[in-house]
Motif scaffolding. Sequence first.
Motif, PDB file in Angstrom:
ATOM      1  N   GLU A  95       0.813  -1.208   0.000  1.00  0.00           N
ATOM      2  CA  GLU A  95       0.000   0.000   0.000  1.00  0.00           C
ATOM      3  C   GLU A  95       0.855   1.271   0.000  1.00  0.00           C
ATOM      4  O   GLU A  95       0.468   2.286  -0.597  1.00  0.00           O
ATOM      5  N   GLN A  96       2.029   1.232   0.617  1.00  0.00           N
ATOM      6  CA  GLN A  96       2.917   2.387   0.595  1.00  0.00           C
ATOM      7  C   GLN A  96       3.448   2.643  -0.805  1.00  0.00           C
ATOM      8  O   GLN A  96       3.530   3.790  -1.251  1.00  0.00           O
ATOM      9  N   ASN A  97       3.813   1.574  -1.510  1.00  0.00           N
ATOM     10  CA  ASN A  97       4.267   1.725  -2.890  1.00  0.00           C
ATOM     11  C   ASN A  97       3.156   2.252  -3.790  1.00  0.00           C
ATOM     12  O   ASN A  97       3.388   3.113  -4.633  1.00  0.00           O
ATOM     13  N   VAL A  98       1.959   1.742  -3.617  1.00  0.00           N
ATOM     14  CA  VAL A  98       0.826   2.171  -4.446  1.00  0.00           C
ATOM     15  C   VAL A  98       0.513   3.645  -4.220  1.00  0.00           C
ATOM     16  O   VAL A  98       0.121   4.360  -5.147  1.00  0.00           O
ATOM     17  N   GLY A  99       0.739   4.117  -3.010  1.00  0.00           N
ATOM     18  CA  GLY A  99       0.419   5.509  -2.682  1.00  0.00           C
ATOM     19  C   GLY A  99       1.469   6.525  -3.074  1.00  0.00           C
ATOM     20  O   GLY A  99       1.256   7.732  -2.874  1.00  0.00           O
ATOM     21  N   LEU A 100       2.595   6.097  -3.666  1.00  0.00           N
ATOM     22  CA  LEU A 100       3.676   7.036  -3.947  1.00  0.00           C
ATOM     23  C   LEU A 100       3.270   8.127  -4.935  1.00  0.00           C
ATOM     24  O   LEU A 100       3.621   9.299  -4.763  1.00  0.00           O
ATOM     25  N   GLY A 101       2.542   7.752  -5.972  1.00  0.00           N
ATOM     26  CA  GLY A 101       2.110   8.753  -6.947  1.00  0.00           C
ATOM     27  C   GLY A 101       1.194   9.788  -6.314  1.00  0.00           C
ATOM     28  O   GLY A 101       1.286  10.986  -6.616  1.00  0.00           O
ATOM     29  N   LEU A 102       0.314   9.325  -5.453  1.00  0.00           N
ATOM     30  CA  LEU A 102      -0.569  10.252  -4.742  1.00  0.00           C
ATOM     31  C   LEU A 102       0.246  11.192  -3.863  1.00  0.00           C
ATOM     32  O   LEU A 102      -0.021  12.401  -3.806  1.00  0.00           O
ATOM     33  N   ARG A 103       1.258  10.645  -3.182  1.00  0.00           N
ATOM     34  CA  ARG A 103       2.097  11.467  -2.304  1.00  0.00           C
ATOM     35  C   ARG A 103       2.849  12.529  -3.107  1.00  0.00           C
ATOM     36  O   ARG A 103       2.868  13.703  -2.743  1.00  0.00           O
ATOM     37  N   PHE A 104       3.481  12.109  -4.206  1.00  0.00           N
ATOM     38  CA  PHE A 104       4.298  13.038  -4.990  1.00  0.00           C
ATOM     39  C   PHE A 104       3.449  14.106  -5.673  1.00  0.00           C
ATOM     40  O   PHE A 104       3.962  15.178  -6.025  1.00  0.00           O
ATOM     41  N   ASN A 105       2.171  13.841  -5.875  1.00  0.00           N
ATOM     42  CA  ASN A 105       1.285  14.805  -6.539  1.00  0.00           C
ATOM     43  C   ASN A 105       0.356  15.526  -5.559  1.00  0.00           C
ATOM     44  O   ASN A 105      -0.613  16.164  -5.979  1.00  0.00           O
ATOM     45  N   GLY A 106       0.655  15.406  -4.267  1.00  0.00           N
ATOM     46  CA  GLY A 106      -0.112  16.143  -3.266  1.00  0.00           C
ATOM     47  C   GLY A 106      -1.551  15.692  -3.127  1.00  0.00           C
ATOM     48  O   GLY A 106      -2.438  16.502  -2.839  1.00  0.00           O
ATOM     49  N   LYS A 107      -1.800  14.383  -3.303  1.00  0.00           N
ATOM     50  CA  LYS A 107      -3.166  13.874  -3.257  1.00  0.00           C
ATOM     51  C   LYS A 107      -3.356  12.811  -2.181  1.00  0.00           C
ATOM     52  O   LYS A 107      -4.212  11.934  -2.312  1.00  0.00           O
ATOM     53  N   MET A 108      -2.575  12.892  -1.115  1.00  0.00           N
ATOM     54  CA  MET A 108      -2.663  11.871  -0.072  1.00  0.00           C
ATOM     55  C   MET A 108      -4.003  11.861   0.651  1.00  0.00           C
ATOM     56  O   MET A 108      -4.356  10.875   1.299  1.00  0.00           O
ATOM     57  N   LYS A 109      -4.782  12.918   0.536  1.00  0.00           N
ATOM     58  CA  LYS A 109      -6.125  12.918   1.132  1.00  0.00           C
ATOM     59  C   LYS A 109      -7.008  11.845   0.492  1.00  0.00           C
ATOM     60  O   LYS A 109      -7.977  11.391   1.110  1.00  0.00           O
ATOM     61  N   GLU A 110      -6.676  11.466  -0.747  1.00  0.00           N
ATOM     62  CA  GLU A 110      -7.456  10.447  -1.449  1.00  0.00           C
ATOM     63  C   GLU A 110      -6.982   9.031  -1.136  1.00  0.00           C
ATOM     64  O   GLU A 110      -7.636   8.061  -1.529  1.00  0.00           O
ATOM     65  N   ALA A 111      -5.836   8.906  -0.462  1.00  0.00           N
ATOM     66  CA  ALA A 111      -5.203   7.591  -0.307  1.00  0.00           C
ATOM     67  C   ALA A 111      -6.074   6.599   0.448  1.00  0.00           C
ATOM     68  O   ALA A 111      -6.100   5.405   0.120  1.00  0.00           O
ATOM     69  N   GLY A 112      -6.802   7.071   1.452  1.00  0.00           N
ATOM     70  CA  GLY A 112      -7.579   6.177   2.304  1.00  0.00           C
ATOM     71  C   GLY A 112      -8.587   5.346   1.545  1.00  0.00           C
ATOM     72  O   GLY A 112      -8.827   4.175   1.880  1.00  0.00           O
ATOM     73  N   HIS A 113      -9.197   5.926   0.511  1.00  0.00           N
ATOM     74  CA  HIS A 113     -10.166   5.156  -0.278  1.00  0.00           C
ATOM     75  C   HIS A 113      -9.600   4.709  -1.619  1.00  0.00           C
ATOM     76  O   HIS A 113      -9.981   3.662  -2.150  1.00  0.00           O
ATOM     77  N   ARG A 114      -8.643   5.499  -2.166  1.00  0.00           N
ATOM     78  CA  ARG A 114      -8.154   5.184  -3.507  1.00  0.00           C
ATOM     79  C   ARG A 114      -7.253   3.955  -3.519  1.00  0.00           C
ATOM     80  O   ARG A 114      -7.338   3.115  -4.435  1.00  0.00           O
ATOM     81  N   ILE A 115      -6.378   3.809  -2.539  1.00  0.00           N
ATOM     82  CA  ILE A 115      -5.462   2.664  -2.523  1.00  0.00           C
ATOM     83  C   ILE A 115      -6.224   1.339  -2.415  1.00  0.00           C
ATOM     84  O   ILE A 115      -5.962   0.417  -3.201  1.00  0.00           O
ATOM     85  N   PRO A 116      -7.187   1.188  -1.496  1.00  0.00           N
ATOM     86  CA  PRO A 116      -7.962  -0.064  -1.484  1.00  0.00           C
ATOM     87  C   PRO A 116      -8.706  -0.322  -2.792  1.00  0.00           C
ATOM     88  O   PRO A 116      -8.803  -1.466  -3.245  1.00  0.00           O
ATOM     89  N   GLU A 117      -9.209   0.746  -3.422  1.00  0.00           N
ATOM     90  CA  GLU A 117      -9.928   0.583  -4.696  1.00  0.00           C
ATOM     91  C   GLU A 117      -9.037  -0.042  -5.764  1.00  0.00           C
ATOM     92  O   GLU A 117      -9.436  -1.019  -6.433  1.00  0.00           O
ATOM     93  N   VAL A 118      -7.846   0.528  -5.943  1.00  0.00           N
ATOM     94  CA  VAL A 118      -6.996   0.032  -7.033  1.00  0.00           C
ATOM     95  C   VAL A 118      -6.392  -1.324  -6.698  1.00  0.00           C
ATOM     96  O   VAL A 118      -6.158  -2.142  -7.602  1.00  0.00           O
ATOM     97  N   LEU A 119      -6.164  -1.615  -5.421  1.00  0.00           N
ATOM     98  CA  LEU A 119      -5.669  -2.945  -5.061  1.00  0.00           C
ATOM     99  C   LEU A 119      -6.714  -4.016  -5.362  1.00  0.00           C
ATOM    100  O   LEU A 119      -6.373  -5.125  -5.784  1.00  0.00           O
ATOM    101  N   GLU A 120      -7.967  -3.688  -5.161  1.00  0.00           N
ATOM    102  CA  GLU A 120      -9.030  -4.628  -5.538  1.00  0.00           C
ATOM    103  C   GLU A 120      -9.076  -4.804  -7.057  1.00  0.00           C
ATOM    104  O   GLU A 120      -9.279  -5.918  -7.551  1.00  0.00           O
ATOM    105  N   LEU A 121      -8.871  -3.721  -7.802  1.00  0.00           N
ATOM    106  CA  LEU A 121      -8.891  -3.805  -9.263  1.00  0.00           C
ATOM    107  C   LEU A 121      -7.838  -4.770  -9.793  1.00  0.00           C
ATOM    108  O   LEU A 121      -8.083  -5.497 -10.758  1.00  0.00           O
TER     109      LEU A 121
END
Length: 277
Positions: A95-121
């Motif tokens: 999950e930390q690796n998946v969230g790197l793009g969100l972190r680098f683009n200032g979108k970590m507020k979305e991480a809580g729901h976005r990371i589980p979504e894409v991992l399920e995909l």
Amino acid sequence: MAGGAHIQTIGVSHTYKGGGAKVLGQIDLEIRPGEALALIGRSGCGKSTLLHILSGLSVPSVGKVLVDGALITEPSPSRIMMFQAPSLYPWMSVEQNVGLGLRFNGKMKEAGHRIPEVLELVELGDYAKRNVQDLSGGQQQRVALARSLALKPDVLLLDEPLSALDAFTRHALQRDIRRICKDLGITLILVTHDINEAVMMADRALVLKADPGDIDAEIAIPIPGGRLPSMQEFSDVRRQLVAAYEAAAGLTMAEAQGFISDKSLNAPAPVERLAAN
């Protein structure tokens, strides 16, 4: 789901700094929103250069690239490239690796729901807390895919990220990447030496010739639903692509023998072996 970016190249050619021969001749190309396009050709024909130009990682020497009508001069998180290596941080969890793009683009507020979504995909929902070093090569590429999807890109560009995987793992990822991009409305562009991969993933294939790189043939791949190499439609399109590849690469008949055998997913197609030389 409708979506994806509309991409145009207008008079694009490229020569690397320092002079020398042109890598790309003149490329005029249109990619429809949500289309899956494969770029095929033997080594040195400029297909990876063209892919980098489409992504914004490189700027053409001549001509321009438009995405949804806007001139492209630099990379964007709306156009994500996947390379041959997954490039994961081994000390981090999935999950930390998946969230790197969100972190680098200032979108970590979305991480809580976005990371589980894409991992399920990508079918890694149960692996979020696992260290990426504990995963197989195919699973690591699924992590890289999830990281790419987290930013909700309009375009996903693949520079042979599946080439090092075993045949069955590769086949599963080919199927899943196509399905995900169709479901999410993402425009997909892939570079490959593998004819089977092009038929499995793309709606259309462009065969490039070298010296300089240019589009030599365009082959539609109108196969509805799920795709299997055992299907007659699959074999028919593969034959067309082999013939176009043969013509663009200037192969002899002796070199072309055996190209259209679909007996096994385990053995690399002769086209793949020749192109790697």
